[in-house]
Design an enzyme around this catalytic site. Structure first.
Site: not given
Length: 562
Positions: A78, A192, A475
């Site tokens: 993404d 992440c 996000s």
């Protein structure tokens, strides 16, 4: 065994012949066949090393008397797909992943599965596909990335990099500082490092009992992570070799209504990504669980928010949660608010939830707060309703640092590209509510994430004075007064499509309200004149997706009853 359908009897001679070509011997046809669903792809930091992970898992499966068969799904990063039309393909990839798991596992009648996801839509896609197959399944993710540091020692991550663009545009940082952030925000392999969508979902798999303890927090590419991989492989073999266990640990026996509620409760306690709402609704449907968007606020009211992680608190990352006791410590502390906060459900480990967490404790109360000192007495997500979101909208309350009540004037954009241009050009001012529409599941199509606009707003210093609403999504790295998943979406005639610049929008998070200050007569007039925008497409897959997808309040699942 289920695999006997392809390996037993004289009529399966050709089937065995084909399997022998892959290296199987006589003795292998008496062993359980284990699917190893990998998501190795060199493009994604959380996935480029998963070929090595699957090799470890397959080695352990063979050593424990079973036969592993690895296959792969696709994956979309993404972060790399962000801010351009590549993001249109992110959420639809979830359905392709689910379909591929269902296809391979059922076509070859495998007895059990280990799934190796890590990032973004790959985690929920694998869960959805596995639920359709409904064999014993353990999920063991690649693991989270280490946090990064700038040259002056400040902790950073991918969210820092996105917000740095806005700061650079505003002249607040130099090109040298921007480069420093770029080169150090993502220092290792792994998902992440903050409580973004990937780590939120990897954490919730622990809460649901479909992954072993540590899945959400033990760093990738560490010896401790390898121990977890091997534990998962041994456990799936124990289950697969025993007839009663193969029945007892079918995925739907673990991932049931109690597991879904436990997942949302942990989500509230840890302030997970708003994308978890979308994915957990979709997972619930695949599990046959009757759980709806409106049920989430009831859970939020009962759960204290006790862990803040980046992007909500930029200095804390998954490795810090792991050192402070991990997800089990969070869950154990949650139970101190009430015995019924978490259901004592069966987990894939063989223990129940309360057995699993009985010895857990918080090792650092600065990282995981106690129930007596929460960040908030309510959970880190909320569902808003009103004439602007009759079927609901989602906000990550954990990411709000300013007022939880906001009234402002609308500045409307028909799509993310138009919004980015408007924000950069200075069209958005303090006191505005940025409206980004035609980005829902149908309208996008594909329901893009709005990290670029929200990061620009934060980076330009408008985070406390501007709100943003969209029928798209965010996000997990998004923070601030950002409201997504507005349903009905603009493309299906939702009120968000009828808004005009200057309309007064009211947001009250604690009262769960999202409304526009218009009379019923004015709304009726606008509806009568309204014709939704339909974006042109040059993608066959996105065309199929637009025709079949439902809105965000249903988890953006595809229609099957055509």
């Amino acid at each position: 065994m289920r695999s006997d359908e392809v390996k037993k009897g004289f009529d399966r001679t050709p089937h065995r012949s084909l399997l022998r070509a892959t290296g199987l011997k006589d003795e292998d046809f008496d062993k359980p066949f284990i699917g190893v669903a990998n998501s190795f792809i060199e493009l994604i930091p959380g996935h480029f090393f998963l070929d090595k992970v699957s090799a470890i898992i397959k080695e352990e499966i063979r050593a424990n008397g079973c036969v592993p068969f690895e296959f792969n799904t696709i994956g979309v990063d993404d972060g790399i797909a962000m801010g351009h039309d590549g993001m249109l393909f992110s959420l639809p990839s979830r359905e392709l992943i689910a379909n591929s798991i269902e296809t391979v596992m059922n076509a070859h009648k495998l007895d059990a599965m280990i799934a190796i996801p890590n990032c973004d839509k790959i985690v929920p896609g694998m869960i959805m596909g596995a639920l359709r197959v409904n064999v014993p399944t353990i999920f063991v993710s690649g693991g989270p990335m280490q946090k990064g540091y700038t040259k002056d020692g400040t902790p950073i991550d991918l969210a820092t990099a996105f917000e740095a663009v806005g700061k650079f545009e505003a002249g607040d940082i130099s090109e040298e500082q921007l480069k420093d952030i770029e080169c150090n925000a993502c220092p290792s392999g792994g998902s992440c490092s903050g409580m973004f969508t990937a780590n939120s979902m990897n954490t919730l798999m622990e809460a649901m009992g479909i992954a072993l303890p540590g899945n959400g927090t033990i760093l990738a590419l560490t010896p401790q992570r390898e121990v977890l991989y091997r534990q998962a492989a041994r456990r799936i073999c124990e289950i697969a070799k025993d007839k009663a266990s193969r029945e007892k640990y079918k995925l739907k026996n673990i991932l049931n209504e109690n597991a879904v509620k436990n997942a949302f409760a942990v989500d509230m306690a840890m302030g997970g990504s708003s994308n978890t709402v979308l994915h957990m609704l979709a997972i619930s449907k695949e599990a046959g669980v009757n759980f709806e968007l409106k049920d989430i606020n009831a859970i939020s009211k009962r759960v204290s928010h006790i862990a803040k992680i980046s992007p909500s608190l930029s200095t804390v990352h998954m490795e810090d949660i792991n050192k402070a006791g991990g997800v089990n410590a969070v869950m154990k502390e949650m139970t101190k608010r009430g015995n019924d906060i978490l259901a004592d459900n069966l987990t894939i480990s063989g223990e129940t939830v309360l057995e699993k967490i009985k010895d857990a404790y918080i090792k650092d109360t600065n990282i995981i707060h106690t129930i007596d000192n929460p960040y908030s007495q309510v959970g880190g997500l909320a569902i808003l309703y009103g004439n602007l979101a009759e079927q609901g909208a989602v906000i990550k309350t954990a990411g709000i640092t300013g007022s939880r009540v906001f009234t402002g004037t609308a500045v409307c954009f028909d799509g993310q590209p138009e919004a980015i241009k408007g924000i950069v050009s200075g069209k958005v001012k303090a006191g505005n509510v940025v409206v980004i529409r035609y980005e829902g599941p149908k309208g996008g199509p594909g329901m893009q994430e709005m990290l670029a606009p929200t990061s620009l707003i934060m980076g330009m210093g408008l985070g406390s004075s501007v709100a943003l609403i969209t029928d798209g999504r965010f996000s997990g790295a998004t923070r601030g007064a950002s409201i997504g998943h507005v349903s009905p979406e603009a493309a299906e005639g939702g009120m968000i499509g009828l808004l005009k610049d200057g309309d007064e929008i009211h947001i009250d998070v604690d009262q769960y309200i999202l409304s526009v200050n218009l009379s019923d007569e004015e709304i009726a007039k606008r509806k009568a004149d309204f014709k939704p925008l339909k974006k042109p497409l040059n993608s066959s897959w996105l065309g199929q997706y637009r025709a079949l997808v439902t809105n965000a309040s249903s988890g953006a699942v595809l229609k099957t009853d055509l």
